[in-house]
Design a protein around this motif. Sequence first.
Motif, PDB file in Angstrom:
ATOM      1  N   LEU A 189       0.839  -1.190   0.000  1.00 55.09           N
ATOM      2  CA  LEU A 189       0.000   0.000   0.000  1.00 55.09           C
ATOM      3  C   LEU A 189       0.880   1.249   0.000  1.00 55.09           C
ATOM      4  O   LEU A 189       1.824   1.360   0.785  1.00 55.09           O
ATOM      5  CB  LEU A 189      -0.923   0.032   1.224  1.00 55.09           C
ATOM      6  CG  LEU A 189      -2.267  -0.689   1.084  1.00 55.09           C
ATOM      7  CD1 LEU A 189      -2.070  -2.204   1.033  1.00 55.09           C
ATOM      8  CD2 LEU A 189      -3.193  -0.323   2.253  1.00 55.09           C
ATOM      9  N   GLU A 193      -2.666   5.438  -0.166  1.00 55.07           N
ATOM     10  CA  GLU A 193      -3.618   4.347   0.079  1.00 55.07           C
ATOM     11  C   GLU A 193      -3.734   4.044   1.576  1.00 55.07           C
ATOM     12  O   GLU A 193      -4.825   3.723   2.071  1.00 55.07           O
ATOM     13  CB  GLU A 193      -3.179   3.095  -0.682  1.00 55.07           C
ATOM     14  CG  GLU A 193      -3.324   3.218  -2.188  1.00 55.07           C
ATOM     15  CD  GLU A 193      -2.648   2.076  -2.937  1.00 55.07           C
ATOM     16  OE1 GLU A 193      -3.014   1.840  -4.102  1.00 55.07           O
ATOM     17  OE2 GLU A 193      -1.732   1.437  -2.353  1.00 55.07           O
ATOM     18  N   ARG A 196      -6.003   6.611   3.094  1.00 57.06           N
ATOM     19  CA  ARG A 196      -7.398   6.326   2.735  1.00 57.06           C
ATOM     20  C   ARG A 196      -7.970   5.209   3.615  1.00 57.06           C
ATOM     21  O   ARG A 196      -9.110   5.286   4.086  1.00 57.06           O
ATOM     22  CB  ARG A 196      -7.480   5.946   1.253  1.00 57.06           C
ATOM     23  CG  ARG A 196      -8.902   5.867   0.703  1.00 57.06           C
ATOM     24  CD  ARG A 196      -8.914   5.515  -0.774  1.00 57.06           C
ATOM     25  NE  ARG A 196      -8.161   6.485  -1.563  1.00 57.06           N
ATOM     26  CZ  ARG A 196      -7.119   6.183  -2.325  1.00 57.06           C
ATOM     27  NH1 ARG A 196      -6.678   4.929  -2.396  1.00 57.06           N
ATOM     28  NH2 ARG A 196      -6.501   7.112  -3.013  1.00 57.06           N
TER      29      ARG A 196
END
Length: 244
Positions: A189, A193, A196
């Motif tokens: 990731l 990301e 998020r």
Amino acid sequence: MSHSLIEGASYMLTGLRWLPKAGLRGVVVLPLLINSVLFGIGIGWSTSRFEQLDQAVQRALPEWLAWLHWLLWPLFILTALVVVFYTFTVLANIIAAPFNGLLAARVEKLAAPSGAPPRPPAELTWQELALSPLRELSKLLYFIGWAIPLLILSFVPVVNMAAPVLWMLFSAWMLALEYADYPLGQRGLTFREQRRLLRRHWPLTLGFGSMALVLTLIPVLNFLAMPAAVIGATLMWVREVSAS
């Protein structure tokens, strides 16, 4: 939401309990040593600066507002504590990043169910370890981008009354983001990301980050905070990603 906050905080405490666990002691020693040395320096430096800060606050206030000194002083102390200790936490993580990566990989192996195939990556490559301090620098730039407006806000009369609370929430978020990178980064990731994902689970995130901040500000326990947070974040996010 309250359940997730408590659950997030409990993972940080679980990290403390896992510190002496067999199979982790060897990779815990170096992060623990680095954290202890840097926090010792941070405590000594911040203590020596508090008196100077007190004098600066008194000089900045007009004579007819001198009584505000006793109201503003605790706010400035709290803000300074959060800024100083988070700054030293970032520095400690930049130096200890390769060792923390190894610690996270070892925790994930130990946490895997008996007989289950190991999830990749089983071990970090030396290239990944060498690049880990660069990932820490990207998080530092993200911190600076948000810290500057908060710092400016801290000097705006009346509005600055909310500054310590905002600093605490921001620091909890940053600490959660800091330690989530070890398990999530190993799973591919990106930093964006990861942010998020943490926003989707914000009660869990703030629960973990708030407990990490509390331990960071408690003498003696702050020396254990970094490796405990790496362990707790790894257990939490590996299970969270696995369940999603």
